[in-house]
Design a protein around this motif. Structure first.
Motif, PDB file in Angstrom:
ATOM      1  N   ASN A   1       0.902  -1.161  -0.095  1.00  0.00           N
ATOM      2  CA  ASN A   1       0.027   0.022  -0.050  1.00  0.00           C
ATOM      3  C   ASN A   1       1.031   1.516  -0.077  1.00  0.00           C
ATOM      4  O   ASN A   1       0.577   2.225  -0.651  1.00  0.00           O
ATOM      5  CB  ASN A   1      -1.031   0.048   1.249  1.00  0.00           C
TER       6      ASN A   1
ATOM      7  N   ARG B   1       2.029   1.813  -3.391  1.00  0.00           N
ATOM      8  CA  ARG B   1       1.056   2.461  -4.269  1.00  0.00           C
ATOM      9  C   ARG B   1       0.767   3.654  -4.151  1.00  0.00           C
ATOM     10  O   ARG B   1       0.750   4.572  -4.975  1.00  0.00           O
ATOM     11  CB  ARG B   1      -0.168   1.364  -3.819  1.00  0.00           C
ATOM     12  N   LEU B   2       0.716   4.097  -2.892  1.00  0.00           N
ATOM     13  CA  LEU B   2       0.602   5.580  -2.598  1.00  0.00           C
ATOM     14  C   LEU B   2       1.687   6.589  -2.977  1.00  0.00           C
ATOM     15  O   LEU B   2       1.464   7.652  -3.390  1.00  0.00           O
ATOM     16  CB  LEU B   2       0.306   5.587  -0.920  1.00  0.00           C
ATOM     17  N   ARG B   3       2.958   6.032  -2.807  1.00  0.00           N
ATOM     18  CA  ARG B   3       4.015   6.694  -3.333  1.00  0.00           C
ATOM     19  C   ARG B   3       4.007   6.937  -4.679  1.00  0.00           C
ATOM     20  O   ARG B   3       4.349   8.173  -5.138  1.00  0.00           O
ATOM     21  CB  ARG B   3       5.362   5.858  -2.912  1.00  0.00           C
ATOM     22  N   ARG B   4       3.799   6.187  -5.468  1.00  0.00           N
ATOM     23  CA  ARG B   4       3.692   6.307  -6.938  1.00  0.00           C
ATOM     24  C   ARG B   4       2.669   7.110  -7.332  1.00  0.00           C
ATOM     25  O   ARG B   4       2.539   8.141  -8.297  1.00  0.00           O
ATOM     26  CB  ARG B   4       3.478   4.912  -7.577  1.00  0.00           C
ATOM     27  N   GLN B   5       1.308   7.037  -6.548  1.00  0.00           N
ATOM     28  CA  GLN B   5       0.360   7.956  -6.761  1.00  0.00           C
ATOM     29  C   GLN B   5       0.676   9.355  -6.644  1.00  0.00           C
ATOM     30  O   GLN B   5       0.532  10.318  -7.144  1.00  0.00           O
ATOM     31  CB  GLN B   5      -1.094   7.559  -6.104  1.00  0.00           C
ATOM     32  N   ASN B   6       1.541   9.471  -5.232  1.00  0.00           N
ATOM     33  CA  ASN B   6       1.959  10.899  -4.837  1.00  0.00           C
ATOM     34  C   ASN B   6       2.757  11.340  -6.094  1.00  0.00           C
ATOM     35  O   ASN B   6       2.671  12.639  -6.490  1.00  0.00           O
ATOM     36  CB  ASN B   6       2.343  10.793  -3.624  1.00  0.00           C
ATOM     37  N   GLN B   7       3.725  10.710  -6.563  1.00  0.00           N
ATOM     38  CA  GLN B   7       4.577  11.136  -7.364  1.00  0.00           C
ATOM     39  C   GLN B   7       3.854  11.729  -8.578  1.00  0.00           C
ATOM     40  O   GLN B   7       4.178  12.728  -9.245  1.00  0.00           O
ATOM     41  CB  GLN B   7       5.693   9.955  -7.738  1.00  0.00           C
ATOM     42  N   THR B   8       2.930  10.840  -9.158  1.00  0.00           N
ATOM     43  CA  THR B   8       2.095  11.222 -10.137  1.00  0.00           C
ATOM     44  C   THR B   8       1.545  12.710 -10.064  1.00  0.00           C
ATOM     45  O   THR B   8       1.369  13.327 -10.939  1.00  0.00           O
ATOM     46  CB  THR B   8       1.135  10.066 -10.849  1.00  0.00           C
ATOM     47  N   TYR B   9       0.686  12.600  -8.959  1.00  0.00           N
ATOM     48  CA  TYR B   9       0.093  14.027  -8.523  1.00  0.00           C
ATOM     49  C   TYR B   9       0.953  15.264  -8.377  1.00  0.00           C
ATOM     50  O   TYR B   9       0.620  16.413  -9.017  1.00  0.00           O
ATOM     51  CB  TYR B   9      -0.737  13.781  -7.099  1.00  0.00           C
ATOM     52  N   GLU B  10       2.078  15.036  -8.105  1.00  0.00           N
ATOM     53  CA  GLU B  10       3.141  16.213  -7.747  1.00  0.00           C
ATOM     54  C   GLU B  10       3.732  16.419  -9.435  1.00  0.00           C
ATOM     55  O   GLU B  10       3.724  17.672  -9.731  1.00  0.00           O
ATOM     56  CB  GLU B  10       4.490  15.485  -6.889  1.00  0.00           C
TER      57      GLU B  10
ATOM     58  N   TYR C   1       2.119  16.297 -12.087  1.00  0.00           N
ATOM     59  CA  TYR C   1       0.621  16.819 -12.573  1.00  0.00           C
ATOM     60  C   TYR C   1       0.677  18.106 -12.073  1.00  0.00           C
ATOM     61  O   TYR C   1       0.354  19.032 -12.974  1.00  0.00           O
ATOM     62  CB  TYR C   1      -0.461  15.948 -12.416  1.00  0.00           C
TER      63      TYR C   1
END
Length: 295
Positions: A110, A113-122, A124
């Motif tokens: 988890n 997964r959150l780390r990768r999502q956070n990288q994507t959001y940052e 963007y």
């Protein structure tokens, strides 16, 4: 997930692999650290620290991009503290319940997964706000603060940059929500509040809202001018004024804007059709405004 189990107690390794496989994980087993250096990427490495006469540190280094969980028979500086300092992520004490090991694996799954999502959001957000410049000294900016801009993205950029500068989490609340006041009241003071849609409040609600945010670290955004503000207001106008409210953009200004910003994305035939003018008129307007189309 792809999991490597490095354990010389074969029965234990096979038992762990069997139970993890039942949960759809792919498992490989190695009985020595040397055999474990396969050059294959793994998501998780379960590494026993009591394999006699074998060095575990090359394994930790080789799988530094994976989650290395130490399986230890006792806790000491050599079995836990030093390996954790070298890059291992966690440890579990033998004998252990397989459910405890699964919980640790799922925790890091988890987390990844959150780390990768956070990288994507940052990425963007950085891309979205890249062209926006707000001339404000963030070190001297005090909250509560109102941002007034006809273009919501300008207020968004300021709020995210301020939170990042202060290294504080950002909590978002829209005043368009019926629960906005209660949500604001329930949040703790360890984060920065970003409150949008102030223009949706009735004037009769302003006093109660001002009292609610008086001692809070919050940034309030409004797309309409603010009458009789109780706190400092920063007014930000967009560079092209297309999105600034309070005035109607003349047709000629709109056409000029569209030509400048979209002429390299659409051929003249399509661009003139979208504007409702002829190609000849488009060419004449380009000449009139001094707009050069890139080739």
């Amino acid at each position: 997930m792809n999991i490597l189990i490095i354990e010389n107690e074969i029965y234990l390794a096979q038992s762990i692999a069997s139970k993890l496989s039942d949960l759809s994980h792919n498992c490989d087993i190695s009985s020595s650290t040397k055999e474990g250096l396969r050059g294959i990427p793994y998501d998780v490495v379960l590494l026993s620290t009591n394999i006699s006469g074998q060095d575990i540190y090359p394994v930790i280094e080789a799988y530094k991009n994976a989650v290395v969980i130490l399986m230890v028979s006792y806790i000491s500086n050599d079995t836990v503290s030093k390996p954790l300092a070298a890059g291992a992520k966690d440890y579990i004490l033998k004998p252990f319940m397989i459910e405890e090991l699964i919980r640790k694996i799922q925790h890091f799954q988890n987390h990844e997964r959150l780390r990768r999502q956070n990288q994507t959001y940052e990425r963007y957000l950085a891309h979205t706000f890249n062209s926006i410049n707000v001339d404000e000294d963030l070190d001297k900016t005090e909250l509560p603060l109102f941002i007034c801009s006809g273009y919501q993205k300008y207020a968004d950029a300021f709020a995210f940059r301020y939170a990042a500068h202060k290294d504080k989490p950002l909590q978002f609340i829209s005043l368009a929500s019926a629960k906005a006041f209660s949500d604001i009241a329930s949040l703790s003071d360890d984060s920065i509040l970003f409150i949008t849609d102030f223009q949706n409040l009735k004037k009769s609600e302003h006093k109660a809202f001002y009292e609610l945010i008086a001692n809070r670290k919050c940034i309030v955004a409004s797309t309409d001018p603010i009458d009789s503000p109780q706190f400092r207001v920063i007014e930000i106008e967009s560079d092209n004024h297309l999105f600034d409210q309070g005035e109607i953009l003349p047709i000629e200004e709109y056409v000029k804007y569209i030509m400048i910003h979209f002429q390299n994305r659409f051929p003249d035939t399509e661009l003139s059709k979208k504007l409702g003018i002829s190609r000849k008129s488009l060419w004449e307007k380009r000449k009139k405004y001094g707009i050069v189309k890139k080739k």
